[in-house]
Design an enzyme around this catalytic site. Sequence first.
Site, short mmCIF file in Angstrom:
data_model
loop_
_atom_site.label_atom_id
_atom_site.label_comp_id
_atom_site.label_asym_id
_atom_site.label_seq_id
_atom_site.Cartn_x
_atom_site.Cartn_y
_atom_site.Cartn_z
N ASP A 287 0.85 -1.20 0.00
CA ASP A 287 0.00 0.00 0.00
C ASP A 287 0.88 1.25 0.00
O ASP A 287 2.11 1.15 0.12
CB ASP A 287 -0.96 0.00 1.20
CG ASP A 287 -0.26 -0.16 2.55
OD1 ASP A 287 0.96 0.07 2.63
OD2 ASP A 287 -0.93 -0.53 3.53
N HIS B 66 -7.56 -3.49 10.05
CA HIS B 66 -7.23 -3.36 8.63
C HIS B 66 -6.02 -4.20 8.26
O HIS B 66 -5.17 -4.51 9.11
CB HIS B 66 -7.09 -1.89 8.19
CG HIS B 66 -5.83 -1.19 8.59
ND1 HIS B 66 -5.77 0.18 8.75
CD2 HIS B 66 -4.58 -1.63 8.86
CE1 HIS B 66 -4.55 0.53 9.08
NE2 HIS B 66 -3.80 -0.55 9.15
N GLU C 21 -9.50 -0.89 4.85
CA GLU C 21 -10.10 -0.45 6.10
C GLU C 21 -11.42 -1.21 6.34
O GLU C 21 -11.93 -1.88 5.43
CB GLU C 21 -10.38 1.06 6.02
CG GLU C 21 -9.15 1.93 5.78
CD GLU C 21 -8.29 2.11 7.05
OE1 GLU C 21 -8.40 1.30 7.98
OE2 GLU C 21 -7.50 3.08 7.08
N ASN D 281 -7.80 -1.27 14.07
CA ASN D 281 -9.19 -1.41 13.63
C ASN D 281 -9.38 -2.65 12.75
O ASN D 281 -10.42 -2.81 12.12
CB ASN D 281 -9.64 -0.15 12.87
CG ASN D 281 -8.86 0.07 11.58
OD1 ASN D 281 -8.01 -0.74 11.22
ND2 ASN D 281 -9.15 1.16 10.88
#
Length: 245
Positions: free
Chosen positions: A70, A137, A142, A135
């Site tokens: 990413d 991810h 996400e 979270n």
Amino acid sequence: MPRMRIEVLETAEDVARRAADIVCDALRAKADAVLGLPTGSTPLATYAELARRCDAGECDLSRATVFAIDEFIAPSRTTPGTNSAYYHAHLRIRPRALHCPDPAASNPDEHIAAYADALRRAGGFDLLLLGVGTNGHIAFNEPGSPRESRARVVTLAPETRAAYAAAFGGQAPERGMTLGVADLLEARRIVVLATGASKAAAVAAAVDGPATAAVPASWLREHDAVTWLLNREAAAALRANNASA
Ligand code: GLP
């Protein structure tokens, strides 16, 4: 359903050594392996250990190809906080090639799609290391990312931007580019690194909960060669019967 392997080690250093063992073994089996390497603070100890082993002649990355998973959308490859800058600063290992999306690509949608194509043409990931966000991810997939999501431009979650604010000197970019969940799951082998108490809830949701877009790391349950390398703190919220080491 395939069962994930969970290795609970004592410390973050133990996790780094075990991850380095797996990378070096993979390179002994296939010197020109294609590796996926994440950014973030978790893998730093692994990268330091790999560099040490390469210096000592115990591991050879010189024929390997590395693809980032990413990148932020940001002014340039040298903008502090970007993954390009991270690799430059922290990856002391020297693979044959290191590919990272261009944060300043003029058409990020086309750019990240072409990047995923280049990864496929290179043969895909032989070994993909992943971190996990607090979270849940993986890469920049996400919460809300479907199983079949592909490489794309994403809006970063507030907690992700908060985690990177300091690295960008105040405010992290609003958007990033990421390989999709489906792209990541095409890797032949996946090793997930998680250390520290802040990851315990995300790890438990991913490992013990249902496979759901609400916790993108839970999609890893659908892959048949995933190993989680955890230290005690990151494993603290797991149902006891899952810990296999
Ligand atoms: C980031 C990256 C991921 C990384 C994760 C965890 O946002 N895009 O590749 O694995 O968050 O980062 P850290 O190891 O710093 O907790």
